[in-house]
Scaffold this motif. Sequence first.
Motif, PDB file in Angstrom:
ATOM      1  N   ARG A  41       0.796  -1.232   0.000  1.00 47.51           N
ATOM      2  CA  ARG A  41       0.000   0.000   0.000  1.00 47.51           C
ATOM      3  C   ARG A  41       0.829   1.283   0.000  1.00 47.51           C
ATOM      4  NH1 ARG A  41      -0.745  -2.430   5.147  1.00 47.51           N
ATOM      5  NH2 ARG A  41       0.233  -1.259   6.845  1.00 47.51           N
ATOM      6  N   ASP A  42       2.153   1.193   0.152  1.00 45.46           N
ATOM      7  CA  ASP A  42       3.024   2.364   0.211  1.00 45.46           C
ATOM      8  C   ASP A  42       3.950   2.345  -1.002  1.00 45.46           C
ATOM      9  OD1 ASP A  42       5.470   3.912   0.808  1.00 45.46           O
ATOM     10  OD2 ASP A  42       4.593   4.205   2.794  1.00 45.46           O
ATOM     11  N   GLY A 102       6.396   4.233  -1.903  1.00 48.18           N
ATOM     12  CA  GLY A 102       7.811   4.434  -1.615  1.00 48.18           C
ATOM     13  C   GLY A 102       8.482   3.157  -1.148  1.00 48.18           C
ATOM     14  N   ILE A 103       7.851   2.436  -0.229  1.00 48.67           N
ATOM     15  CA  ILE A 103       8.402   1.171   0.246  1.00 48.67           C
ATOM     16  C   ILE A 103       8.403   0.156  -0.890  1.00 48.67           C
ATOM     17  CG2 ILE A 103       8.113  -0.706   1.896  1.00 48.67           C
ATOM     18  CD1 ILE A 103       9.031   1.925   3.135  1.00 48.67           C
ATOM     19  N   ALA A 104       7.351   0.169  -1.705  1.00 55.91           N
ATOM     20  CA  ALA A 104       7.310  -0.748  -2.849  1.00 55.91           C
ATOM     21  C   ALA A 104       8.502  -0.520  -3.765  1.00 55.91           C
ATOM     22  CB  ALA A 104       6.002  -0.561  -3.608  1.00 55.91           C
ATOM     23  N   ARG A 105       8.850   0.739  -4.015  1.00 55.70           N
ATOM     24  CA  ARG A 105       9.992   1.018  -4.894  1.00 55.70           C
ATOM     25  C   ARG A 105      11.295   0.506  -4.287  1.00 55.70           C
ATOM     26  NH1 ARG A 105       7.032   5.860  -5.844  1.00 55.70           N
ATOM     27  NH2 ARG A 105       8.207   6.951  -4.214  1.00 55.70           N
ATOM     28  N   VAL A 106      11.432   0.599  -2.971  1.00 54.82           N
ATOM     29  CA  VAL A 106      12.636   0.084  -2.312  1.00 54.82           C
ATOM     30  C   VAL A 106      12.740  -1.426  -2.501  1.00 54.82           C
ATOM     31  CG1 VAL A 106      13.784  -0.252  -0.087  1.00 54.82           C
ATOM     32  CG2 VAL A 106      12.741   1.951  -0.618  1.00 54.82           C
ATOM     33  N   VAL A 107      11.633  -2.132  -2.349  1.00 55.27           N
ATOM     34  CA  VAL A 107      11.639  -3.584  -2.520  1.00 55.27           C
ATOM     35  C   VAL A 107      11.987  -3.943  -3.963  1.00 55.27           C
ATOM     36  CG1 VAL A 107      10.221  -5.669  -2.463  1.00 55.27           C
ATOM     37  CG2 VAL A 107      10.042  -3.981  -0.616  1.00 55.27           C
ATOM     38  N   VAL A 108      11.411  -3.229  -4.913  1.00 53.98           N
ATOM     39  CA  VAL A 108      11.714  -3.486  -6.324  1.00 53.98           C
ATOM     40  C   VAL A 108      13.188  -3.203  -6.606  1.00 53.98           C
ATOM     41  CG1 VAL A 108      11.306  -2.651  -8.684  1.00 53.98           C
ATOM     42  CG2 VAL A 108       9.377  -3.169  -7.172  1.00 53.98           C
ATOM     43  N   PRO A 154      -1.832  -8.978  -5.806  1.00 60.66           N
ATOM     44  CA  PRO A 154      -2.325  -8.281  -6.989  1.00 60.66           C
ATOM     45  C   PRO A 154      -2.945  -6.940  -6.603  1.00 60.66           C
ATOM     46  CG  PRO A 154      -3.875  -9.980  -6.348  1.00 60.66           C
ATOM     47  CD  PRO A 154      -2.683 -10.127  -5.442  1.00 60.66           C
ATOM     48  N   HIS A 155      -3.116  -6.066  -7.585  1.00 61.69           N
ATOM     49  CA  HIS A 155      -3.768  -4.762  -7.371  1.00 61.69           C
ATOM     50  C   HIS A 155      -3.068  -3.948  -6.276  1.00 61.69           C
ATOM     51  CE1 HIS A 155      -6.865  -6.626  -9.728  1.00 61.69           C
ATOM     52  NE2 HIS A 155      -7.322  -7.368  -8.757  1.00 61.69           N
ATOM     53  N   SER A 156      -1.757  -4.064  -6.149  1.00 64.39           N
ATOM     54  CA  SER A 156      -1.033  -3.434  -5.049  1.00 64.39           C
ATOM     55  C   SER A 156      -0.011  -2.433  -5.574  1.00 64.39           C
ATOM     56  CB  SER A 156      -0.308  -4.498  -4.214  1.00 64.39           C
ATOM     57  OG  SER A 156       0.691  -5.148  -4.985  1.00 64.39           O
ATOM     58  N   LYS A 157       0.474  -1.586  -4.670  1.00 67.82           N
ATOM     59  CA  LYS A 157       1.563  -0.677  -5.017  1.00 67.82           C
ATOM     60  C   LYS A 157       2.815  -1.459  -5.407  1.00 67.82           C
ATOM     61  CE  LYS A 157      -0.746   3.098  -3.927  1.00 67.82           C
ATOM     62  NZ  LYS A 157      -1.216   4.045  -4.966  1.00 67.82           N
TER      63      LYS A 157
END
Length: 255
Positions: free
Chosen positions: A124-125, A127-133, A148-151
């Motif tokens: 849902r965040d 910024g955190i999603a980009r760090v994980v990617v 699915p359907h997530s940030k």
Amino acid sequence: MAVTKAICLNADIGEMPGEPGRALDRAMLDVVTRCSIASGGHAGDAQSMAATVKAADARNVLIGAHPSYPDREGFGRRAMAMDADALRDSLLEQVRALASIARERGQALSHLKPHGALYNTAARDAGIARVVVEATLRSRIDLLIGPPHSKLAAAAADSGLPFLAEGFADRTYEASGDLTPRTEPGAVIETDADRIRQALQIVETGTVTTRTGETLQLPVRTICVHGDTPGALASARHIRSALESSGIVVAPVEP
């Protein structure tokens, strides 16, 4: 001609201590087609990682990293206030530890799946999603697993990173699409019958019935069967059997 449906079963393993934990891991690896191995952030150490990689390799189960917030005391189930650089560095350290052990057996990590609070926060965040990617890409891993359907799914798509959407057989969902927090009653589905019913619904219809009765679209390619919930091993076996009895192929599918 009818198209045969296929689903990947995955398990988060290497999380329980000692030989009982390794024995459970080996038994779960007889059922699943992918596994995500605790990489030291919330659980796991060099010994457990090596034993789990060896067991997965012997069973031709694809292995992946299962990093988390660096929170062994809370088993990675508490969100932590960390700046992006510190979080990325922690994730890279965890993944590299597992990758080094895998290389010793001639294996490469096939995917990354964040654990616990990191999984939920990245969903849902943005910024955190980009760090994980970013941590996934910098680790030269070419597949990310998440909801699915997530940030997290959106960040993967933005970066051209293949994404395997995941559902859960043993967790309830909220109308928002989020998993019910473990602090809420009924967050974990207790009975084999209900776990089997949910797994079949997700795979056969691409939907899930939420905790409050709504029908939610849930297009996924992999189902997680947790190894640390009561009755996990028996449930995993029953779920695989039920899927195959319904004509569904259980395999390590790609996105």
